[in-house]
Design a protein around this motif. Sequence first.
Motif, short mmCIF file in Angstrom:
data_model
loop_
_atom_site.label_atom_id
_atom_site.label_comp_id
_atom_site.label_asym_id
_atom_site.label_seq_id
_atom_site.Cartn_x
_atom_site.Cartn_y
_atom_site.Cartn_z
N THR A 129 0.87 -1.17 0.00
CA THR A 129 0.00 0.00 0.00
C THR A 129 0.91 1.22 0.00
O THR A 129 1.68 1.41 0.96
CB THR A 129 -0.88 0.02 1.28
OG1 THR A 129 -1.57 -1.24 1.38
CG2 THR A 129 -1.88 1.16 1.24
N HIS A 168 0.57 7.48 1.83
CA HIS A 168 -0.41 8.52 1.52
C HIS A 168 -0.92 9.14 2.81
O HIS A 168 -0.65 8.62 3.91
CB HIS A 168 -1.59 7.95 0.71
CG HIS A 168 -2.37 6.90 1.47
ND1 HIS A 168 -1.92 5.62 1.68
CD2 HIS A 168 -3.59 6.95 2.07
CE1 HIS A 168 -2.81 4.93 2.35
NE2 HIS A 168 -3.83 5.72 2.62
N ASP A 194 -4.73 10.19 4.17
CA ASP A 194 -6.14 9.98 3.79
C ASP A 194 -6.87 11.29 3.52
O ASP A 194 -7.70 11.39 2.62
CB ASP A 194 -6.89 9.26 4.91
CG ASP A 194 -6.34 7.88 5.20
OD1 ASP A 194 -5.78 7.25 4.30
OD2 ASP A 194 -6.49 7.43 6.37
N TRP A 214 -8.91 0.77 11.93
CA TRP A 214 -8.53 -0.32 11.01
C TRP A 214 -8.46 -1.58 11.86
O TRP A 214 -7.54 -1.75 12.66
CB TRP A 214 -7.18 0.02 10.41
CG TRP A 214 -6.63 -0.82 9.30
CD1 TRP A 214 -6.61 -0.51 7.97
CD2 TRP A 214 -5.97 -2.11 9.41
NE1 TRP A 214 -5.99 -1.50 7.26
CE2 TRP A 214 -5.59 -2.49 8.11
CE3 TRP A 214 -5.65 -2.95 10.47
CZ2 TRP A 214 -4.90 -3.69 7.84
CZ3 TRP A 214 -4.99 -4.14 10.21
CH2 TRP A 214 -4.63 -4.50 8.90
N HIS A 249 -5.80 5.88 13.28
CA HIS A 249 -4.87 6.92 12.84
C HIS A 249 -5.61 8.18 12.42
O HIS A 249 -6.75 8.12 11.94
CB HIS A 249 -3.93 6.41 11.74
CG HIS A 249 -4.60 6.05 10.44
ND1 HIS A 249 -5.12 4.79 10.19
CD2 HIS A 249 -4.80 6.76 9.31
CE1 HIS A 249 -5.63 4.76 8.96
NE2 HIS A 249 -5.45 5.94 8.41
N HIS A 272 0.85 7.11 6.07
CA HIS A 272 0.95 5.67 6.36
C HIS A 272 1.06 4.88 5.06
O HIS A 272 0.74 5.38 3.97
CB HIS A 272 -0.24 5.19 7.20
CG HIS A 272 -1.57 5.49 6.61
ND1 HIS A 272 -2.12 6.76 6.61
CD2 HIS A 272 -2.48 4.71 5.96
CE1 HIS A 272 -3.30 6.74 6.01
NE2 HIS A 272 -3.54 5.51 5.61
N ARG A 274 -5.20 -11.05 4.14
CA ARG A 274 -5.19 -10.14 5.31
C ARG A 274 -6.52 -9.40 5.33
O ARG A 274 -6.69 -8.40 4.66
CB ARG A 274 -4.03 -9.15 5.17
CG ARG A 274 -3.86 -8.19 6.35
CD ARG A 274 -3.45 -6.78 5.94
NE ARG A 274 -4.50 -6.10 5.21
CZ ARG A 274 -4.38 -4.86 4.69
NH1 ARG A 274 -3.24 -4.21 4.79
NH2 ARG A 274 -5.40 -4.29 4.05
O1 LIG Z 1 -5.17 -1.60 4.47
C1 LIG Z 1 -4.22 -1.01 3.95
O2 LIG Z 1 -3.26 -1.59 3.45
C2 LIG Z 1 -4.22 0.49 3.92
C3 LIG Z 1 -5.36 1.08 4.67
C4 LIG Z 1 -5.35 2.56 4.70
O3 LIG Z 1 -4.59 3.23 4.05
C5 LIG Z 1 -6.33 3.23 5.55
O4 LIG Z 1 -7.17 2.57 6.17
O5 LIG Z 1 -6.27 4.48 5.65
#
Ligand SMILES: O=C(O)CCC(=O)C(=O)O
Length: 274
Positions: free
Chosen positions: A125, A128, A130, A145, A207, A213, A224
Amino acid sequence: MSAILETLPELNSDYTVTPQQTAAYNRDGHILLRGLANHSEVDAYLPLIAESLEKHRKERRALAERGTYHKAFIQVGNLWELDENVKRFVMARRFAKAAADLMGVDGVRIYHDQALFKEPGGGHTPWHQDQFYWPIDSDKTITMWMALDDTPVERGPMVFASGVHGKGPLANIGIGDVSADVYTKLAKDNNWSLATYELNAGDATFHNGWTPHKAPGNSSSKVRPAMTVIYMADGVRVSEPMNDAQPIDMARWFPSRKPGDLADTELNPLVYKK
Ligand SMILES: O=C(O)CCC(=O)C(=O)O
């Protein structure tokens, strides 16, 4: 009420967020809450979320045929609108109260949810922030998450930059190959401290909307499965779009609202109030 819905755990009981955890979240921009859901609760919801994702996913190409973003995960947004069983998980008072406690606010609304399943062999991933996508006039935004299965490093848990969320937007760029390069350089030039957590099923990270992240690829042989819920403080307003991506979010998540209006449409239910 459907037969399944009647038997699903309600997820309404309180989870104690300590003042130390709130302070750590506000300092770092991320935190891990262990056991936010217990194993029997996860066992009840995982098959329903997985089934709903499979039904509603648009991405059907083989991994090798996809670009970086679509290799990172199979994704479906706002399952709560599509599935009354998953709705109970997304609306859970327990999760919403934890989000409110971490942000230090007395109420939270839903912005949207996302199921994010990283397939075996799924890609990384990219880095970035959000909130690049979100036309919201406040930094009181937070993503939960939740790992729906154990998530050791090889299965792709997230990596967070600590203590930089207060700087707001760091690059005017959405998620992809370019953001991966830009934020990698930012991390190096600014000596960011990075944190990752290995999660057990039912653990959740939270977060801030401005916390940079990323996540590594899934090098294991198991999917996953993760479910996310994005919350915003009750009372935040729709902001003027600051890039070409935000009008799309505004139309989707704040239907018929314009900049300056309260972010409180029927798609943004109040899921916790003190
Ligand atoms: O699940 C992921 O790999 C990224 C999730 C993500 O960027 C988020 O939840 O903001």
